[in-house]
Motif scaffolding. Structure first.
Motif, mmCIF file in Angstrom:
data_model
loop_
_atom_site.group_PDB
_atom_site.id
_atom_site.type_symbol
_atom_site.label_atom_id
_atom_site.label_comp_id
_atom_site.label_asym_id
_atom_site.label_seq_id
_atom_site.Cartn_x
_atom_site.Cartn_y
_atom_site.Cartn_z
ATOM 1 N N GLN A 136 -49.605 -44.002 30.176
ATOM 2 C CA GLN A 136 -50.457 -43.120 30.971
ATOM 3 C C GLN A 136 -50.593 -43.660 32.378
ATOM 4 O O GLN A 136 -50.720 -44.868 32.607
ATOM 5 N N LEU A 137 -50.574 -42.760 33.349
ATOM 6 C CA LEU A 137 -50.677 -43.140 34.757
ATOM 7 C C LEU A 137 -52.138 -43.207 35.173
ATOM 8 O O LEU A 137 -52.784 -42.177 35.389
ATOM 9 N N GLY A 138 -52.674 -44.399 35.281
ATOM 10 C CA GLY A 138 -54.033 -44.570 35.762
ATOM 11 C C GLY A 138 -55.070 -44.251 34.705
ATOM 12 O O GLY A 138 -54.769 -43.661 33.665
ATOM 13 N N PRO A 139 -56.324 -44.606 34.969
ATOM 14 C CA PRO A 139 -57.394 -44.399 33.978
ATOM 15 C C PRO A 139 -57.674 -42.936 33.678
ATOM 16 O O PRO A 139 -58.152 -42.602 32.609
ATOM 17 N N PHE A 140 -57.361 -42.037 34.610
ATOM 18 C CA PHE A 140 -57.583 -40.617 34.392
ATOM 19 C C PHE A 140 -56.266 -39.856 34.332
ATOM 20 O O PHE A 140 -56.240 -38.646 34.476
ATOM 21 N N GLY A 141 -55.155 -40.560 34.153
ATOM 22 C CA GLY A 141 -53.866 -39.903 34.075
ATOM 23 C C GLY A 141 -53.332 -39.460 35.419
ATOM 24 O O GLY A 141 -52.260 -38.894 35.502
ATOM 25 N N GLU A 142 -54.068 -39.730 36.511
ATOM 26 C CA GLU A 142 -53.637 -39.337 37.855
ATOM 27 C C GLU A 142 -53.101 -37.908 37.866
ATOM 28 O O GLU A 142 -52.033 -37.608 38.363
ATOM 29 N N ASN A 143 -53.871 -37.014 37.279
ATOM 30 C CA ASN A 143 -53.425 -35.630 37.098
ATOM 31 C C ASN A 143 -53.989 -34.734 38.194
ATOM 32 O O ASN A 143 -55.179 -34.447 38.206
ATOM 33 N N PRO A 144 -53.148 -34.260 39.132
ATOM 34 C CA PRO A 144 -53.675 -33.418 40.207
ATOM 35 C C PRO A 144 -54.055 -32.013 39.768
ATOM 36 O O PRO A 144 -54.596 -31.252 40.544
ATOM 37 N N TRP A 145 -53.753 -31.647 38.517
ATOM 38 C CA TRP A 145 -54.061 -30.297 38.045
ATOM 39 C C TRP A 145 -55.313 -30.243 37.170
ATOM 40 O O TRP A 145 -55.725 -29.185 36.756
ATOM 41 N N ARG A 146 -55.898 -31.384 36.859
ATOM 42 C CA ARG A 146 -56.962 -31.404 35.863
ATOM 43 C C ARG A 146 -58.167 -30.578 36.298
ATOM 44 O O ARG A 146 -58.674 -30.722 37.396
ATOM 45 N N GLN A 191 -52.496 -24.787 39.101
ATOM 46 C CA GLN A 191 -53.237 -25.240 37.941
ATOM 47 C C GLN A 191 -52.483 -25.047 36.634
ATOM 48 O O GLN A 191 -52.524 -25.897 35.763
ATOM 49 N N ALA A 192 -51.850 -23.907 36.454
ATOM 50 C CA ALA A 192 -51.191 -23.609 35.181
ATOM 51 C C ALA A 192 -49.759 -24.140 35.215
ATOM 52 O O ALA A 192 -48.858 -23.495 35.720
ATOM 53 N N CYS A 193 -49.579 -25.336 34.696
ATOM 54 C CA CYS A 193 -48.243 -25.945 34.676
ATOM 55 C C CYS A 193 -47.425 -25.321 33.547
ATOM 56 O O CYS A 193 -47.949 -25.038 32.468
ATOM 57 N N GLY A 194 -46.131 -25.162 33.778
ATOM 58 C CA GLY A 194 -45.285 -24.503 32.788
ATOM 59 C C GLY A 194 -45.338 -25.143 31.425
ATOM 60 O O GLY A 194 -45.380 -24.450 30.398
ATOM 61 N N MET A 195 -45.336 -26.471 31.383
ATOM 62 C CA MET A 195 -45.306 -27.145 30.085
ATOM 63 C C MET A 195 -46.596 -26.981 29.307
ATOM 64 O O MET A 195 -46.642 -27.261 28.113
ATOM 65 N N SER A 196 -47.663 -26.499 29.963
ATOM 66 C CA SER A 196 -48.946 -26.325 29.281
ATOM 67 C C SER A 196 -49.258 -24.866 28.991
ATOM 68 O O SER A 196 -50.352 -24.544 28.544
ATOM 69 N N MET A 197 -48.295 -23.959 29.240
ATOM 70 C CA MET A 197 -48.534 -22.526 29.085
ATOM 71 C C MET A 197 -48.115 -21.997 27.721
ATOM 72 O O MET A 197 -47.189 -22.503 27.105
ATOM 73 N N LEU A 198 -48.785 -20.935 27.308
ATOM 74 C CA LEU A 198 -48.300 -20.032 26.267
ATOM 75 C C LEU A 198 -48.651 -18.632 26.762
ATOM 76 O O LEU A 198 -49.812 -18.367 27.102
ATOM 77 N N PHE A 199 -47.674 -17.748 26.861
ATOM 78 C CA PHE A 199 -47.954 -16.434 27.431
ATOM 79 C C PHE A 199 -47.323 -15.325 26.600
ATOM 80 O O PHE A 199 -46.376 -15.542 25.839
ATOM 81 N N PHE A 256 -53.442 -21.684 29.191
ATOM 82 C CA PHE A 256 -52.892 -22.964 29.630
ATOM 83 C C PHE A 256 -53.922 -24.051 29.410
ATOM 84 O O PHE A 256 -55.117 -23.792 29.276
ATOM 85 N N SER A 257 -53.456 -25.281 29.382
ATOM 86 C CA SER A 257 -54.321 -26.418 29.087
ATOM 87 C C SER A 257 -54.211 -27.475 30.177
ATOM 88 O O SER A 257 -53.374 -27.388 31.083
ATOM 89 N N ASP A 258 -55.043 -28.489 30.053
ATOM 90 C CA ASP A 258 -54.877 -29.681 30.865
ATOM 91 C C ASP A 258 -53.687 -30.482 30.336
ATOM 92 O O ASP A 258 -53.201 -30.240 29.220
ATOM 93 N N VAL A 259 -53.251 -31.443 31.131
ATOM 94 C CA VAL A 259 -52.180 -32.336 30.711
ATOM 95 C C VAL A 259 -52.564 -33.765 31.056
ATOM 96 O O VAL A 259 -53.415 -34.015 31.909
ATOM 97 N N THR A 260 -51.934 -34.705 30.375
ATOM 98 C CA THR A 260 -52.029 -36.115 30.715
ATOM 99 C C THR A 260 -50.715 -36.520 31.358
ATOM 100 O O THR A 260 -49.645 -36.172 30.852
#
Length: 352
Positions: free
Chosen positions: A135-145, A167-175, A123-127
């Motif tokens: 983009q939401l905020g200067p850091f993407g306002e990402n609670p999973w980063r 942490q591992a959001c579905g849209m950022s997964m490959l399994f 899995f990866s980070d997301v924006t």
């Protein structure tokens, strides 16, 4: 994965009234530097043209696309479960109807799994972006980063990490396909996949836990998805519930700054929604029937549920609150799942 033949990737999408953002997502999937070998779309009885858009996409996509529609509404979990059972790939990528994939997403996650054959999921980070794509905020306002220094392979602590925050959001997964053997069905005992009365454990949350229960995960410290936050997103209730819960958790993840964990109080409505969600998590972890896997994560879930139940049942008389609050404070429950003595004091005086 099978040897002697190319690795096949299935993109799996569940849709419901998602017409407004589908074109952006479809375009980003087609523009992958490593496109999927097939795509499965399950529509959950949309009435806004979503199913028509899916059929139009299937007719012109450069890879096979299977479109199906549920006879009755099943919710997000049911639609994803139906689509996952139809997927034939060695590797599976979950696609939400309203996000945007970066062009190298599939290629980068596939490479991560090929480099780490012991891992079941990458899995990866997301924006995070808004409805208009900004983009939401200067850091993407990402609670999973994750912090960029976090190690790539998450081994023993992976399950504990995912229990702490999603942490591992579905849209950022490959399994790997083998994960489905542990993750399906999405409800205990094979009951209907989603209840509209009790909050379910969301499909991607459970897939991450199921994968982490069997082996290490691979974390790719790159933003490979633009995660769209908007008022009508279908998984928003589950996302919001975990956001609200974890905003009180002061313990940073390994290598993670605590900047994104600024405290805010959790309202009674969120607590009422979280209780059945955590009960479902405990039930699923017990189903795995593996002491080494379930001991610590199950303890974490049960402690958090105990804290929620305490907060929902605190008496009006402040003097009567001291005993039960002190017992959880002394056991470290407030420290592990809230803001320690500060949260205990807030509960004692009734601050919300």
């Amino acid at each position: 994965m099978a040897s002697g033949r190319p690795v096949r990737i299935s993109a799996v999408m569940a849709t419901h009234r998602g017409r407004a953002f589908l074109d952006d997502q479809f375009r980003s999937i087609v523009e992958q530097t490593r496109p999927p070998d097939e795509m499965v779309i399950c529509d959950d009885r949309s009435e806004d043209g979503t199913i028509d858009a899916a059929y139009e996409f299937a007719a012109k996509a450069p890879f096979p696309v299977l479109v199906t529609q549920n006879a009755d509404r099943t919710g997000t979990n049911g639609a994803f479960e139906h689509a996952l059972r139809l997927a034939r790939g060695d590797l599976i990528a979950l696609a939400d109807q309203d996000d945007v994939w970066e062009p190298g997403k599939l290629a980068r996650l596939e490479r991560a799994l090929l480099e780490h054959p012991e891992a079941l999921l990458a899995f990866s980070d997301v924006t995070t972006i808004d409805a208009a794509g900004a983009q939401l905020g200067p850091f993407g306002e990402n609670p999973w980063r994750q912090d960029r220094a976090t190690r790539e392979v998450l081994n023993g602590p992976a399950l504990e990490l995912l229990m702490g925050r999603p942490q591992a959001c579905g849209m950022s997964m490959l399994f790997r396909r083998a994960v489905l053997d542990r993750a399906l069905p999405f409800s205990p005992g094979g009951r209907p996949s989603q209840s509209f009365v009790e909050a379910p454990l969301l499909h991607d949350r459970w897939i991450g836990l199921a994968a982490a229960s069997a082996g290490p995960l691979v974390y790719v410290n790159e933003d490979l998805v633009r995660f769209r936050r908007h008022p009508t997103q279908r998984s928003a209730p589950g996302v919001g519930q975990f956001d609200s819960l974890q905003a009180e958790n002061p313990r940073p993840l390994p290598g993670k700054s605590s900047r994104s964990l600024l405290p805010r109080r959790v309202g009674e409505g969120v607590l009422l929604a979280l209780a059945p969600l955590l009960e479902n998590t405990c039930a699923r972890l017990r189903e795995l029937d593996n002491e080494a896997v379930t001991r610590l994560p199950l303890q974490m879930a049960e402690e958090r549920l105990e804290l929620i139940r305490l907060r929902l049942s605190l008496p009006d008389a402040r003097a009567k609150r001291i005993g039960p609050i002190w017992r959880l404070l002394r056991r470290g429950v407030y420290r592990r799942h809230s803001r320690g003595a500060y949260s205990a004091l807030a509960d004692a005086i009734g601050w919300r």
